[in-house]
Design an enzyme around this catalytic site. Structure first.
Site, PDB file in Angstrom:
ATOM      1  N   VAL A   1     -58.120 -54.594  46.084  1.00 41.12           N
ATOM      2  CA  VAL A   1     -57.869 -56.025  46.270  1.00 41.12           C
ATOM      3  C   VAL A   1     -58.083 -56.761  44.953  1.00 41.12           C
ATOM      4  O   VAL A   1     -58.572 -56.191  43.974  1.00 41.12           O
ATOM      5  CB  VAL A   1     -58.789 -56.618  47.362  1.00 41.12           C
ATOM      6  CG1 VAL A   1     -58.473 -55.987  48.709  1.00 41.12           C
ATOM      7  CG2 VAL A   1     -60.259 -56.403  47.017  1.00 41.12           C
ATOM      8  N   CYS A   2     -57.719 -58.055  44.968  1.00 43.82           N
ATOM      9  CA  CYS A   2     -57.848 -58.907  43.791  1.00 43.82           C
ATOM     10  C   CYS A   2     -59.287 -58.817  43.259  1.00 43.82           C
ATOM     11  O   CYS A   2     -60.223 -58.851  44.050  1.00 43.82           O
ATOM     12  CB  CYS A   2     -57.529 -60.335  44.199  1.00 43.82           C
ATOM     13  SG  CYS A   2     -57.462 -61.481  42.829  1.00 43.82           S
ATOM     14  N   PRO A   3     -59.521 -58.682  41.961  1.00 42.91           N
ATOM     15  CA  PRO A   3     -58.551 -58.827  40.873  1.00 42.91           C
ATOM     16  C   PRO A   3     -57.976 -57.506  40.349  1.00 42.91           C
ATOM     17  O   PRO A   3     -57.264 -57.517  39.356  1.00 42.91           O
ATOM     18  CB  PRO A   3     -59.409 -59.465  39.783  1.00 42.91           C
ATOM     19  CG  PRO A   3     -60.743 -58.803  39.949  1.00 42.91           C
ATOM     20  CD  PRO A   3     -60.902 -58.613  41.442  1.00 42.91           C
ATOM     21  N   TYR A   4     -58.310 -56.389  41.002  1.00 41.45           N
ATOM     22  CA  TYR A   4     -57.930 -55.096  40.424  1.00 41.45           C
ATOM     23  C   TYR A   4     -56.418 -54.887  40.242  1.00 41.45           C
ATOM     24  O   TYR A   4     -56.002 -54.390  39.193  1.00 41.45           O
ATOM     25  CB  TYR A   4     -58.555 -53.959  41.228  1.00 41.45           C
ATOM     26  CG  TYR A   4     -60.056 -53.967  41.109  1.00 41.45           C
ATOM     27  CD1 TYR A   4     -60.678 -53.470  39.970  1.00 41.45           C
ATOM     28  CD2 TYR A   4     -60.846 -54.517  42.102  1.00 41.45           C
ATOM     29  CE1 TYR A   4     -62.052 -53.513  39.839  1.00 41.45           C
ATOM     30  CE2 TYR A   4     -62.226 -54.564  41.976  1.00 41.45           C
ATOM     31  CZ  TYR A   4     -62.818 -54.062  40.841  1.00 41.45           C
ATOM     32  OH  TYR A   4     -64.180 -54.118  40.705  1.00 41.45           O
ATOM     33  N   PRO A   5     -55.588 -55.228  41.253  1.00 49.05           N
ATOM     34  CA  PRO A   5     -54.154 -54.980  41.021  1.00 49.05           C
ATOM     35  C   PRO A   5     -53.624 -55.669  39.757  1.00 49.05           C
ATOM     36  O   PRO A   5     -52.885 -55.053  38.977  1.00 49.05           O
ATOM     37  CB  PRO A   5     -53.495 -55.551  42.292  1.00 49.05           C
ATOM     38  CG  PRO A   5     -54.534 -55.366  43.342  1.00 49.05           C
ATOM     39  CD  PRO A   5     -55.831 -55.682  42.647  1.00 49.05           C
TER      40      PRO A   5
END
Lengths: 137, 83
Positions: free
Chosen positions: B19-23
């Site tokens: 999930v955000c912020p990884y993508p």
């Protein structure tokens, strides 16, 4: 147009509070803020573990089974995955009788390319002095 | 606008389950390694990243982007051409 260096300094023990988890979350999230900034503006984070905070980097944490929460160890690995500079105070690590073998030094298994740097406090202090903002956790 | 999904991607990034912020951050990191004009295919099930942060990043950096929602699989394929 400017790069703002932000130092996230973790001094607290892991667990029983959200303090060190927040440090890691904010440091990691700082990698995305450029989309909300003017062209050329960005943030350069550095994550430093000092004092009791070095214990956040221990390997083989049993957070899920003991506290029912995700491990700080996994968050440190995620920080390395995202190329954050992760510094651990050498003197404080030695003060706990720990070595590099005791802590998360890389995140190779999830594709991380950078490693944790165990450095004398003097080097961490230089980073703090060159930072635009200091955030203590 | 070019039909990006018809171009052979130079790299594919699977961020399913993240999930955000990884993508966004992993997409940035992957794009930095590509040459101008090359296409990155990103597979993600993180709606906020697909519909907000990754498009904002592409707009800011002048990258062409095309998104395909695979309803049956519950994720998106994003094709990004590096400027």
């Amino acid at each position: 147009m400017a790069i703002k260096k932000i130092a996230f300094i973790v001094e607290k023990l892991p667990y029983k509070s959200e303090t060190s988890r927040l440090a890691l979350t904010h440091a990691i999230a700082s990698q995305t803020v450029e989309i909300h900034l003017e062209d050329g503006d960005n943030v350069e984070p550095v994550l430093a573990f000092v004092g009791d905070g070095v214990l956040n980097c221990l390997k083989n944490q049993k957070a899920l089974e003991v506290y029912g929460v995700s491990s700080l160890e996994a968050h440190v690995k995620n920080a390395l995955l995202l190329d954050l500079r992760v510094l651990v105070c050498k003197e404080d690590l030695e003060g706990f009788g720990l070595t590099e073998d005791s802590i998360v030094m890389d995140a190779e298994e999830i594709g991380g390319e950078v490693t944790t740097q165990v450095v004398p406090y003097e080097e961490i202090q230089q980073d703090l002095e060159s930072a635009d903002h200091l955030m203590f956790f | 606008m070019a039909d990006l999904k018809s171009i052979e991607p130079a790299a594919t990034l699977d961020v399913l389950g993240r999930v955000c912020p990884y993508p966004l951050v992993l997409t940035k990191k992957k794009l930095e390694k590509l040459n101008s004009g090359e296409v990155l295919k990103v597979i993600s099930d993180a709606q906020a990243s697909v519909e907000d942060s990754i498009p904002k990043y592409c707009e800011k950096h002048g990258c062409e982007m095309e998104t395909v929602k695979l309803e049956d699989k519950g994720y998106w394929e994003i094709y990004i051409q590096k400027k």
